[in-house]
Design a protein around this motif. Structure first.
Motif, mmCIF file in Angstrom:
data_model
loop_
_atom_site.group_PDB
_atom_site.id
_atom_site.type_symbol
_atom_site.label_atom_id
_atom_site.label_comp_id
_atom_site.label_asym_id
_atom_site.label_seq_id
_atom_site.Cartn_x
_atom_site.Cartn_y
_atom_site.Cartn_z
ATOM 1 N N ARG A 199 0.857 -1.182 0.000
ATOM 2 C CA ARG A 199 0.000 0.000 0.000
ATOM 3 C C ARG A 199 0.893 1.232 0.000
ATOM 4 O O ARG A 199 2.047 1.181 0.440
ATOM 5 N N SER A 200 0.353 2.339 -0.487
ATOM 6 C CA SER A 200 1.166 3.552 -0.583
ATOM 7 C C SER A 200 1.401 4.156 0.794
ATOM 8 O O SER A 200 0.556 4.081 1.692
ATOM 9 N N CYS A 201 2.581 4.749 0.962
ATOM 10 C CA CYS A 201 2.931 5.477 2.181
ATOM 11 C C CYS A 201 3.567 6.791 1.735
ATOM 12 O O CYS A 201 4.737 6.839 1.348
ATOM 13 N N THR A 202 2.775 7.861 1.796
ATOM 14 C CA THR A 202 3.224 9.168 1.327
ATOM 15 C C THR A 202 3.949 9.904 2.442
ATOM 16 O O THR A 202 3.429 10.007 3.559
ATOM 17 N N LEU A 203 5.133 10.413 2.149
ATOM 18 C CA LEU A 203 5.916 11.173 3.126
ATOM 19 C C LEU A 203 6.010 12.622 2.675
ATOM 20 O O LEU A 203 6.443 12.903 1.552
ATOM 21 N N ARG A 204 5.603 13.543 3.552
ATOM 22 C CA ARG A 204 5.701 14.965 3.279
ATOM 23 C C ARG A 204 6.499 15.629 4.385
ATOM 24 O O ARG A 204 6.201 15.457 5.568
ATOM 25 N N SER A 211 -4.926 -0.298 4.160
ATOM 26 C CA SER A 211 -5.156 1.146 4.201
ATOM 27 C C SER A 211 -3.876 1.893 3.837
ATOM 28 O O SER A 211 -2.797 1.578 4.352
ATOM 29 N N PRO A 212 -3.941 2.901 2.965
ATOM 30 C CA PRO A 212 -2.763 3.724 2.680
ATOM 31 C C PRO A 212 -2.463 4.643 3.858
ATOM 32 O O PRO A 212 -3.322 4.899 4.711
ATOM 33 N N VAL A 213 -1.243 5.159 3.895
ATOM 34 C CA VAL A 213 -0.801 5.975 5.031
ATOM 35 C C VAL A 213 -0.164 7.254 4.512
ATOM 36 O O VAL A 213 0.462 7.269 3.448
ATOM 37 N N ASN A 267 -4.249 7.590 8.510
ATOM 38 C CA ASN A 267 -4.712 6.574 7.570
ATOM 39 C C ASN A 267 -6.235 6.530 7.581
ATOM 40 O O ASN A 267 -6.857 6.718 8.635
ATOM 41 N N PRO A 268 -6.857 6.317 6.428
ATOM 42 C CA PRO A 268 -8.315 6.181 6.376
ATOM 43 C C PRO A 268 -8.732 4.820 6.907
ATOM 44 O O PRO A 268 -7.905 3.924 7.086
ATOM 45 N N PRO A 269 -10.025 4.635 7.169
ATOM 46 C CA PRO A 269 -10.481 3.315 7.636
ATOM 47 C C PRO A 269 -10.283 2.259 6.558
ATOM 48 O O PRO A 269 -10.239 2.552 5.365
ATOM 49 N N SER A 270 -10.144 1.027 6.985
ATOM 50 C CA SER A 270 -9.892 -0.082 6.067
ATOM 51 C C SER A 270 -11.126 -0.968 5.960
ATOM 52 O O SER A 270 -11.833 -1.193 6.951
ATOM 53 N N ALA A 271 -11.368 -1.473 4.748
ATOM 54 C CA ALA A 271 -12.479 -2.404 4.538
ATOM 55 C C ALA A 271 -12.124 -3.801 5.026
ATOM 56 O O ALA A 271 -13.010 -4.627 5.277
#
Length: 310
Positions: A206-211, A245-247, A264-268
């Motif tokens: 899953r994607s893990c975006t770093l800012r 869930s992506p983070v 992270n958003p909720p996961s199905a």
């Protein structure tokens, strides 16, 4: 050369040294009143310095007072007390300078001991955080596997055992990384976070975006470690409790504070049960640094927010 010559005096019993220095002080004063030699003055001052550096304060004051009293008597006997006044002042000056140097040395030694104890506590906390999280999660999965086996749900039990094995492997890898970090200079925090994000994407798929925002700068090792471990714990919890869930990881620098947000958003998908004991340790670590850590639902998802002084 002089200090190498007198170094064995440190192994002489204190009472013997006290008597020897007292006699040496009196003898040097007596010889000085006869010869008025600089050599005898030097011997007197060296004896005073040795008394301060090698003896307890009470005994060294006694030697100093003995020297002053001897100079006063010698001055009265010679009929020129003013001549020994400068020597008395020299004795007092040597006493004070040597005592100040001794106190500075004791202070540095105390600071070094405190630094060693603090480093030991940091190492213990680091290893504890890794092992406590890994082992507690493994126990949860193994206990679940035992119950599933009793219910003859072997496929689900095998999945729990597999997860426990993965956690054991992950914990072992983390322990190795921690020991390696203790042996060498760790990378800068942004670099470590990028590596952590890449590892998450590789393992969780899953994607893990770093800012990162603000002027990047190095923080204290304890602060950087707290930020890194909090991000690591948050990502681990996402894998466990919100699989799929992506983070998003955000690190913000400013002149006084540093903020870390992991959302992270909720996961199905259904996650693993269990509490976030690791976040409790992270909160304690943040409080030790004068910061705060909060974790909970936010905008329908989950947010871990760490704020520490920079």
């Amino acid at each position: 050369m002089l200090w190498k010559a007198i170094e064995p005096l440190g192994r002489v019993p204190e009472h013997v040294m006290l008597v020897a220095l007292g006699l040496a002080v009196l003898l040097s004063i007596a010889l000085n009143s006869i010869t008025h030699s600089r050599v005898t003055i030097g011997i007197l001052l060296v004896c005073i310095s040795l008394a301060v550096s090698r003896l307890q304060l009470r005994e060294s004051i006694g030697v100093g007072l003995l020297a002053i009293a001897g100079l006063v008597v010698a001055g009265e006997l010679s009929g020129s007390p003013a001549e020994d006044l400068s020597l008395m002042l020299s004795v007092c000056l040597i006493f004070l300078v040597t005592y100040a140097a001794k106190q500075r040395k004791a202070t540095r030694a105390a600071e070094a001991r405190e630094a060693v104890l603090a480093e030991r506590a940091r190492i213990a906390r680091e290893i504890h955080d890794i092992l406590a999280h890994s082992l507690s999660a493994q126990l949860v999965h193994l206990e679940g596997a035992k119950l599933l086996l009793r219910a003859e749900r072997t496929a689900e039990a095998l999945d729990r055992v597999t997860r426990a094995r993965d956690l054991a492997k992950s914990g072992l890898d983390e322990a190795r990384r921690a020991v390696s970090a203790l042996r060498e200079d760790p990378p800068a925090l942004p670099v470590a976070l990028r590596t952590l994000a890449e590892d998450f994407e590789t393992t969780a798929h899953r994607s893990c975006t770093l800012r990162i925002s603000g002027a990047e700068h190095r923080l204290t090792p304890e602060t950087e470690l707290a930020l890194l471990r909090t991000a690591q714990e948050a990502l681990t919890n996402v894998r466990r409790h919100a699989p799929g869930s992506p983070v998003q990881v955000e690190l913000a620098f400013d002149r006084t504070w540093c903020d870390l947000r992991v959302t992270n958003p909720p996961s199905a998908e259904k996650g693993s049960p269990g509490g976030g004991y690791g976040l409790v340790g992270m909160r304690e670590r943040a409080e030790l640094l004068g910061g705060t850590l909060s974790a909970g639902e936010h905008d329908g998802g989950f947010l871990v927010h760490l704020r520490v002084p920079s």
